[in-house]
Design a protein around this motif. Structure first.
Motif, PDB file in Angstrom:
ATOM      1  N   CYS A  51       0.863  -1.175   0.000  1.00 39.83           N
ATOM      2  CA  CYS A  51       0.000   0.000   0.000  1.00 39.83           C
ATOM      3  C   CYS A  51       0.902   1.228   0.000  1.00 39.83           C
ATOM      4  O   CYS A  51       1.793   1.337   0.838  1.00 39.83           O
ATOM      5  N   CYS A 102      -3.687   2.092   8.972  1.00 40.38           N
ATOM      6  CA  CYS A 102      -3.661   2.859   7.730  1.00 40.38           C
ATOM      7  C   CYS A 102      -5.071   2.985   7.144  1.00 40.38           C
ATOM      8  O   CYS A 102      -5.737   1.973   6.932  1.00 40.38           O
ATOM      9  N   THR A 113       0.512   4.214   0.855  1.00 39.69           N
ATOM     10  CA  THR A 113       0.396   5.145   1.978  1.00 39.69           C
ATOM     11  C   THR A 113       1.243   4.679   3.162  1.00 39.69           C
ATOM     12  O   THR A 113       2.060   5.419   3.691  1.00 39.69           O
ATOM     13  N   CYS A 114       1.072   3.418   3.566  1.00 37.98           N
ATOM     14  CA  CYS A 114       1.800   2.935   4.744  1.00 37.98           C
ATOM     15  C   CYS A 114       3.014   2.101   4.335  1.00 37.98           C
ATOM     16  O   CYS A 114       3.750   1.620   5.179  1.00 37.98           O
ATOM     17  N   CYS A 155      -5.581   1.221   3.304  1.00 34.96           N
ATOM     18  CA  CYS A 155      -5.701  -0.238   3.091  1.00 34.96           C
ATOM     19  C   CYS A 155      -6.378  -0.904   4.288  1.00 34.96           C
ATOM     20  O   CYS A 155      -6.517  -2.114   4.330  1.00 34.96           O
TER      21      CYS A 155
END
Ligand SMILES: [Zn+2]
Length: 222
Positions: free
Chosen positions: A161, A194, A163-164, A197
């Motif tokens: 993912c 997160c 983002t994280c 996800c």
């Protein structure tokens, strides 16, 4: 089975003539500007890849897209051989002034070189559309990259993912990194799950793959 993260539809194959129609449609939508028709050649392979650049030059191509960057072949330098690279060939520059025949020949060429996959970039290098005789979402006409085992690993940039980055949780140090991936979030607590996800650690493309076996099992329980 691969599903589209946008529409949730199963991803199915499309014929070349359907792709020709789609290409003509995108060309019309982009009227003023020209487009790059590209074929994916190399995905996540280590090497300096000079032989590939030489091959492209000898076949009168002028541009490659290396790790997402448009690069003139005349300025090609050996790549870092210990790093994994993605390389695409710019098969041709298209615009509405080209005849339908030459456009369709270019697409044929791109699909042949890309083993059934091609894509369109704007003149600024932005991805406009994927064209693939495999793995297309019929609802949106969007095609998806071929998945490999790395897409299912949260230790790989292909699968994690964004983002994280595969942690599943957000930590304060993430916002302090140079290329912060959490910029689009206003505020979060250290260690928070997160939001993109929901802690699943994988990106939306990989999360959209469902195994028929699991679906059957779930329906048995219900
Ligand atoms: Zn995440």
């Amino acid at each position: 089975i691969q599903h589209s993260p946008t529409s949730g539809e199963a991803v199915v194959s499309q014929s070349e003539s359907q792709l020709q129609k789609r290409l003509q449609k995108v060309l019309k939508e982009q009227q003023a500007s020209s487009l790059y028709l590209c074929a994916p050649l190399i995905r996540g392979r280590k090497g300096h890849h000079e032989p590939l650049a030489n091959w492209a030059r000898n076949h009168d191509y002028t541009m490659l897209r290396i790790d997402g960057q448009l690069t003139e072949l005349s300025k090609f330098k050996k790549l870092d051989r210990y790093k994994e690279h993605d390389i695409d060939l710019i098969v041709s520059e298209l615009s509405t002034s080209h005849s339908q025949l030459s456009t369709s020949q270019s697409l044929k060429e791109a699909l042949r070189l890309g083993k059934g996959s091609a894509f369109l970039l704007s003149s600024e290098g932005e991805l406009l559309s994927r064209l693939s005789t495999k793995r297309t979402d019929l609802a949106t006409g969007e095609a998806f990259p071929e998945l490999d085992p790395k897409h299912f690993s949260w230790n790989s940039p292909r699968g994690w993912c964004p983002t994280c980055r595969g942690y599943g949780q957000l930590f304060e140090w993430m916002s302090q990194e140079e290329e912060s991936s959490v910029d689009h979030l206003d505020d979060f607590d250290d260690g928070e799950t997160c939001p993109d996800c929901q802690g699943a650690r994988l990106n939306e493309l990989s999360r959209a793959v469902r195994l028929p076996l699991n679906e059957r099992r779930t329906s048995n329980i219900e």
